[in-house]
Design a protein around this motif. Structure first.
Motif, PDB file in Angstrom:
ATOM      1  N   ARG A  96       0.814  -1.224   0.000  1.00 25.18           N
ATOM      2  CA  ARG A  96       0.000   0.000   0.000  1.00 25.18           C
ATOM      3  C   ARG A  96       0.846   1.271   0.000  1.00 25.18           C
ATOM      4  NH1 ARG A  96      -4.403  -2.257   3.804  1.00 25.18           N
ATOM      5  NH2 ARG A  96      -5.989  -2.832   2.276  1.00 25.18           N
ATOM      6  N   ALA A  97       1.828   1.301   0.872  1.00 23.68           N
ATOM      7  CA  ALA A  97       2.670   2.498   0.974  1.00 23.68           C
ATOM      8  C   ALA A  97       3.447   2.728  -0.325  1.00 23.68           C
ATOM      9  CB  ALA A  97       3.633   2.373   2.148  1.00 23.68           C
ATOM     10  N   PRO A 121      14.457  -3.622   5.148  1.00 27.61           N
ATOM     11  CA  PRO A 121      13.822  -3.987   3.877  1.00 27.61           C
ATOM     12  C   PRO A 121      12.817  -2.960   3.353  1.00 27.61           C
ATOM     13  CG  PRO A 121      13.981  -5.910   5.276  1.00 27.61           C
ATOM     14  CD  PRO A 121      14.385  -4.718   6.113  1.00 27.61           C
ATOM     15  N   PRO A 122      11.951  -2.342   4.184  1.00 30.39           N
ATOM     16  CA  PRO A 122      11.050  -1.329   3.629  1.00 30.39           C
ATOM     17  C   PRO A 122      11.807  -0.141   3.015  1.00 30.39           C
ATOM     18  CG  PRO A 122      10.203  -2.077   5.729  1.00 30.39           C
ATOM     19  CD  PRO A 122      11.592  -2.654   5.575  1.00 30.39           C
ATOM     20  N   ALA A 123      12.877   0.300   3.650  1.00 25.39           N
ATOM     21  CA  ALA A 123      13.678   1.391   3.097  1.00 25.39           C
ATOM     22  C   ALA A 123      14.367   0.955   1.804  1.00 25.39           C
ATOM     23  CB  ALA A 123      14.714   1.871   4.111  1.00 25.39           C
ATOM     24  N   PHE A 124      14.789  -0.300   1.756  1.00 20.95           N
ATOM     25  CA  PHE A 124      15.404  -0.850   0.556  1.00 20.95           C
ATOM     26  C   PHE A 124      14.398  -0.841  -0.599  1.00 20.95           C
ATOM     27  CE2 PHE A 124      16.544  -4.767  -1.912  1.00 20.95           C
ATOM     28  CZ  PHE A 124      17.749  -4.305  -2.424  1.00 20.95           C
ATOM     29  N   LEU A 125      13.167  -1.265  -0.329  1.00 21.31           N
ATOM     30  CA  LEU A 125      12.116  -1.246  -1.354  1.00 21.31           C
ATOM     31  C   LEU A 125      11.824   0.189  -1.799  1.00 21.31           C
ATOM     32  CD1 LEU A 125       9.587  -3.854   0.076  1.00 21.31           C
ATOM     33  CD2 LEU A 125      11.125  -4.149  -1.876  1.00 21.31           C
ATOM     34  N   GLN A 126      11.775   1.101  -0.849  1.00 27.56           N
ATOM     35  CA  GLN A 126      11.517   2.511  -1.167  1.00 27.56           C
ATOM     36  C   GLN A 126      12.605   3.064  -2.079  1.00 27.56           C
ATOM     37  OE1 GLN A 126       8.824   4.315  -0.102  1.00 27.56           O
ATOM     38  NE2 GLN A 126       9.488   6.129  -1.195  1.00 27.56           N
ATOM     39  N   GLN A 127      13.850   2.685  -1.821  1.00 29.88           N
ATOM     40  CA  GLN A 127      14.962   3.157  -2.648  1.00 29.88           C
ATOM     41  C   GLN A 127      14.873   2.582  -4.058  1.00 29.88           C
ATOM     42  OE1 GLN A 127      17.301   5.546  -1.768  1.00 29.88           O
ATOM     43  NE2 GLN A 127      17.526   5.475  -3.982  1.00 29.88           N
ATOM     44  N   ILE A 128      14.518   1.313  -4.171  1.00 28.96           N
ATOM     45  CA  ILE A 128      14.334   0.710  -5.498  1.00 28.96           C
ATOM     46  C   ILE A 128      13.230   1.449  -6.244  1.00 28.96           C
ATOM     47  CG2 ILE A 128      13.572  -1.347  -6.751  1.00 28.96           C
ATOM     48  CD1 ILE A 128      14.855  -3.042  -4.511  1.00 28.96           C
ATOM     49  N   ALA A 129      12.114   1.700  -5.572  1.00 32.75           N
ATOM     50  CA  ALA A 129      10.986   2.408  -6.200  1.00 32.75           C
ATOM     51  C   ALA A 129      11.396   3.816  -6.630  1.00 32.75           C
ATOM     52  CB  ALA A 129       9.800   2.457  -5.244  1.00 32.75           C
ATOM     53  N   ALA A 130      12.144   4.503  -5.795  1.00 33.89           N
ATOM     54  CA  ALA A 130      12.602   5.857  -6.132  1.00 33.89           C
ATOM     55  C   ALA A 130      13.513   5.819  -7.362  1.00 33.89           C
ATOM     56  CB  ALA A 130      13.337   6.484  -4.944  1.00 33.89           C
ATOM     57  N   ASN A 131      14.405   4.833  -7.414  1.00 29.81           N
ATOM     58  CA  ASN A 131      15.289   4.697  -8.571  1.00 29.81           C
ATOM     59  C   ASN A 131      14.480   4.417  -9.841  1.00 29.81           C
ATOM     60  OD1 ASN A 131      17.518   5.097  -6.947  1.00 29.81           O
ATOM     61  ND2 ASN A 131      17.986   2.927  -6.753  1.00 29.81           N
ATOM     62  N   LEU A 132      13.476   3.583  -9.725  1.00 35.37           N
ATOM     63  CA  LEU A 132      12.642   3.271 -10.888  1.00 35.37           C
ATOM     64  C   LEU A 132      11.876   4.493 -11.380  1.00 35.37           C
ATOM     65  CD1 LEU A 132      11.309  -0.253  -9.856  1.00 35.37           C
ATOM     66  CD2 LEU A 132      12.883   0.270 -11.742  1.00 35.37           C
ATOM     67  N   THR A 133      11.400   5.322 -10.459  1.00 39.37           N
ATOM     68  CA  THR A 133      10.680   6.529 -10.894  1.00 39.37           C
ATOM     69  C   THR A 133      11.632   7.494 -11.605  1.00 39.37           C
ATOM     70  OG1 THR A 133      10.933   7.681  -8.771  1.00 39.37           O
ATOM     71  CG2 THR A 133       8.937   6.359  -9.061  1.00 39.37           C
ATOM     72  N   LEU A 140       4.326   5.510  -5.460  1.00 38.93           N
ATOM     73  CA  LEU A 140       4.502   5.436  -6.911  1.00 38.93           C
ATOM     74  C   LEU A 140       3.392   6.175  -7.648  1.00 38.93           C
ATOM     75  CD1 LEU A 140       5.693   1.730  -7.133  1.00 38.93           C
ATOM     76  CD2 LEU A 140       7.064   3.769  -7.681  1.00 38.93           C
ATOM     77  N   THR A 141       2.176   6.084  -7.154  1.00 42.29           N
ATOM     78  CA  THR A 141       1.055   6.782  -7.791  1.00 42.29           C
ATOM     79  C   THR A 141       1.272   8.286  -7.744  1.00 42.29           C
ATOM     80  OG1 THR A 141      -0.451   4.978  -7.255  1.00 42.29           O
ATOM     81  CG2 THR A 141      -1.448   7.113  -7.756  1.00 42.29           C
ATOM     82  N   ARG A 142       1.761   8.785  -6.614  1.00 35.89           N
ATOM     83  CA  ARG A 142       2.048  10.227  -6.515  1.00 35.89           C
ATOM     84  C   ARG A 142       3.150  10.639  -7.482  1.00 35.89           C
ATOM     85  NH1 ARG A 142       1.952   9.033  -1.075  1.00 35.89           N
ATOM     86  NH2 ARG A 142       4.216   9.215  -0.942  1.00 35.89           N
ATOM     87  N   ARG A 143       4.122   9.781  -7.662  1.00 36.49           N
ATOM     88  CA  ARG A 143       5.285  10.133  -8.488  1.00 36.49           C
ATOM     89  C   ARG A 143       5.053   9.954  -9.982  1.00 36.49           C
ATOM     90  NH1 ARG A 143      10.398  10.230  -5.955  1.00 36.49           N
ATOM     91  NH2 ARG A 143      10.989  11.133  -7.948  1.00 36.49           N
ATOM     92  N   VAL A 144       4.356   8.861 -10.385  1.00 36.52           N
ATOM     93  CA  VAL A 144       4.257   8.555 -11.817  1.00 36.52           C
ATOM     94  C   VAL A 144       2.828   8.408 -12.320  1.00 36.52           C
ATOM     95  CG1 VAL A 144       6.527   7.445 -11.850  1.00 36.52           C
ATOM     96  CG2 VAL A 144       4.477   6.051 -11.508  1.00 36.52           C
ATOM     97  N   GLY A 145       1.847   8.467 -11.427  1.00 29.51           N
ATOM     98  CA  GLY A 145       0.461   8.289 -11.835  1.00 29.51           C
ATOM     99  C   GLY A 145       0.022   6.838 -11.713  1.00 29.51           C
ATOM    100  N   ALA A 146      -1.271   6.659 -11.664  1.00 32.51           N
ATOM    101  CA  ALA A 146      -1.841   5.325 -11.422  1.00 32.51           C
ATOM    102  C   ALA A 146      -1.514   4.351 -12.545  1.00 32.51           C
ATOM    103  CB  ALA A 146      -3.354   5.433 -11.239  1.00 32.51           C
ATOM    104  N   GLU A 147      -1.434   4.864 -13.779  1.00 33.37           N
ATOM    105  CA  GLU A 147      -1.212   3.978 -14.918  1.00 33.37           C
ATOM    106  C   GLU A 147       0.120   3.233 -14.828  1.00 33.37           C
ATOM    107  OE1 GLU A 147      -0.524   4.506 -19.646  1.00 33.37           O
ATOM    108  OE2 GLU A 147      -2.208   5.589 -18.777  1.00 33.37           O
TER     109      GLU A 147
END
Length: 166
Positions: free
Chosen positions: A18-19, A56-68, A24-31
């Motif tokens: 959820r988090a 691990p949650p911070a690790f996931l957040q960093q991966i998501a940030a890199n992907l955005t 990701l929705t805020r950064r890149v949109g729902a699509e």
């Protein structure tokens, strides 16, 4: 994959889905959020020592940030190279000088020839994007290829179109 790692990943996904989706929705949109969420967990799964990660949650957040950031960079690059309306420019008016009209028509002919000379799949991708205004995702789904392959075809098409226009 071991049962322990499978359980760890499942729990990590359930606790953070959820988090990460909201982020990701805020950064890149729902699509694009669901695709990036999936890619976040794919990359986490590929990490050889995920169970040794301190947070691990911070690790996931960093991966998501890199992907955005990667997605934003890719979109900027695509926009730079895929500006179709800039290929020929605006059509001269009927009152324009004759040499402007002839030059425009010459460039339009060169562009048509370059498009016709593209490999069939590359031309199909180009035409769907340029003339039917489909997104890379829509083209990939329609043709049964990956978005990466669509981007590669478009890159080739645009390079050849720009080269034809000199």
């Amino acid at each position: 994959m071991s049962e322990k790692k499978t359980r760890f990943i499942r729990d990590l996904f359930e606790r953070n889905r959820r988090a990460l989706t909201a982020y990701l929705t805020r950064r890149v949109g729902a699509e694009d959020a669901s695709d990036l969420l999936q890619e976040t967990f794919v990359r986490a799964l590929r990490h050889e020592r995920l169970d040794d990660v301190a947070d691990p949650p911070a690790f996931l957040q960093q991966i998501a940030a890199n992907l955005t950031r990667d997605l934003a960079r890719r979109r900027r690059t695509e926009h730079k190279y895929l500006a179709f309306d800039q290929l020929l420019g605006e059509r001269p008016s009927s009152e324009a000088r004759q040499d402007e009209i002839v030059d425009y028509e010459r460039r339009a002919r060169r562009l048509r020839e370059a498009i016709e000379a593209l490999p069939p799949r590359c031309r199909e991708v180009f035409e769907l994007c340029a003339f039917e205004d489909l997104s890379f995702r829509e083209i990939a789904l329609r043709l049964g290829v990956t978005e990466r392959m669509v981007r590669q075809h478009m890159s080739i098409a645009m390079q050849r179109c720009w080269a034809a226009l000199g």
